[in-house]
Design a protein around this motif. Structure first.
Motif, PDB file in Angstrom:
ATOM      1  N   ASN A 132       0.820  -1.222   0.000  1.00  0.00           N
ATOM      2  CA  ASN A 132       0.000   0.000   0.000  1.00  0.00           C
ATOM      3  C   ASN A 132       0.849   1.265   0.000  1.00  0.00           C
ATOM      4  N   ARG A 133       2.106   1.154   0.381  1.00  0.00           N
ATOM      5  CA  ARG A 133       3.004   2.308   0.442  1.00  0.00           C
ATOM      6  C   ARG A 133       4.161   2.182  -0.551  1.00  0.00           C
ATOM      7  N   TRP A 134       4.003   1.333  -1.513  1.00  0.00           N
ATOM      8  CA  TRP A 134       5.091   1.002  -2.438  1.00  0.00           C
ATOM      9  C   TRP A 134       5.647   2.228  -3.146  1.00  0.00           C
ATOM     10  N   GLN A 135       4.776   3.121  -3.607  1.00  0.00           N
ATOM     11  CA  GLN A 135       5.250   4.304  -4.329  1.00  0.00           C
ATOM     12  C   GLN A 135       6.184   5.139  -3.446  1.00  0.00           C
ATOM     13  N   GLY A 136       5.802   5.355  -2.213  1.00  0.00           N
ATOM     14  CA  GLY A 136       6.652   6.106  -1.295  1.00  0.00           C
ATOM     15  C   GLY A 136       7.934   5.371  -0.933  1.00  0.00           C
ATOM     16  N   LEU A 137       7.835   4.060  -0.791  1.00  0.00           N
ATOM     17  CA  LEU A 137       9.008   3.260  -0.429  1.00  0.00           C
ATOM     18  C   LEU A 137      10.048   3.217  -1.544  1.00  0.00           C
ATOM     19  N   THR A 138       9.615   3.363  -2.784  1.00  0.00           N
ATOM     20  CA  THR A 138      10.548   3.277  -3.916  1.00  0.00           C
ATOM     21  C   THR A 138      10.847   4.637  -4.538  1.00  0.00           C
ATOM     22  N   ARG A 139      10.360   5.702  -3.943  1.00  0.00           N
ATOM     23  CA  ARG A 139      10.548   7.042  -4.502  1.00  0.00           C
ATOM     24  C   ARG A 139      12.026   7.389  -4.675  1.00  0.00           C
ATOM     25  N   ASP A 142      13.715   6.983  -8.108  1.00  0.00           N
ATOM     26  CA  ASP A 142      13.469   7.951  -9.178  1.00  0.00           C
ATOM     27  C   ASP A 142      14.108   9.302  -8.914  1.00  0.00           C
ATOM     28  N   ASP A 143      14.436   9.594  -7.670  1.00  0.00           N
ATOM     29  CA  ASP A 143      14.992  10.896  -7.310  1.00  0.00           C
ATOM     30  C   ASP A 143      16.264  10.678  -6.496  1.00  0.00           C
ATOM     31  N   LEU A 145      17.023  11.933  -2.760  1.00  0.00           N
ATOM     32  CA  LEU A 145      16.416  11.347  -1.569  1.00  0.00           C
ATOM     33  C   LEU A 145      17.316  10.281  -0.964  1.00  0.00           C
ATOM     34  N   THR A 177      16.433   7.454   7.003  1.00  0.00           N
ATOM     35  CA  THR A 177      16.145   8.732   7.656  1.00  0.00           C
ATOM     36  C   THR A 177      17.187   9.107   8.712  1.00  0.00           C
TER      37      THR A 177
END
Length: 117
Positions: free
Chosen positions: A17-24, A27-28, A31, A35
Motif C-alpha cells: 500500500n506504500r510502495w510508491q513512497g518506499l521506492t521514490r 526515481d529521485d 532522496l 532517515t
C-alpha cells in the motif's frame, strides 16, 4: 499460502500500500535511502526541548524551549543565531508587519542576509 490473519500478510499489505513512497528514492537521487541524517539533525532540538521541562518554572521552561528551537532552526539553516535574533527583534521593534512574518523566518534570513553582503 499466507492466511489473511497472519502478521506477515499484514506486513506485506502495508508495504504494498506504500510502495510508491518506499521506492521514490529510485526515481529521485536527492532522496536518502534512510532517515538517519534527518533523525541525527533533529535529535539535539528534541533533547533540548525535553531538558527544558526541568527548568524549574513553567514559564522559564517554555521560554527556554522556544529559544532553543529558534537557535536550532538557525543552525539547521546555516544562520548565525545571534545575528538572526538581533536583526529579527530590530525588525519587529521597527514595526515589521505581522502579516509578513514569514519574511522573518530563519530559512529566509540567510537568503536576505547573503544578498546584502
Amino acid at each position: 499460502m499466507i492466511s489473511s490473519g497472519s502478521t506477515l500478510a499484514d506486513d506485506i499489505r502495508y508495504a504494498l500500500n506504500r510502495w510508491q513512497g518506499l521506492t521514490r528514492f529510485l526515481d529521485d537521487g536527492r532522496l536518502e535511502l534512510d532517515t538517519d541524517p534527518v533523525e541525527n539533525a533533529i535529535r539535539p532540538i528534541c533533547l533540548t526541548r525535553k531538558n527544558a521541562l526541568f527548568a524549574g518554572h513553567k514559564v522559564g521552561a517554555e521560554n527556554w524551549a522556544l529559544l532553543a528551537s529558534i537557535v536550532a532552526t538557525c543552525k539547521l539553516n546555516d544562520v548565525n543565531p545571534v545575528a538572526y535574533i538581533a536583526e529579527t527583534l530590530t525588525a519587529i521593534i521597527a514595526g515589521h508587519p505581522q502579516s509578513e512574518i514569514d519574511d522573518l523566518m530563519p530559512w529566509r534570513f540567510r537568503k536576505t542576509s547573503n544578498q546584502h553582503q
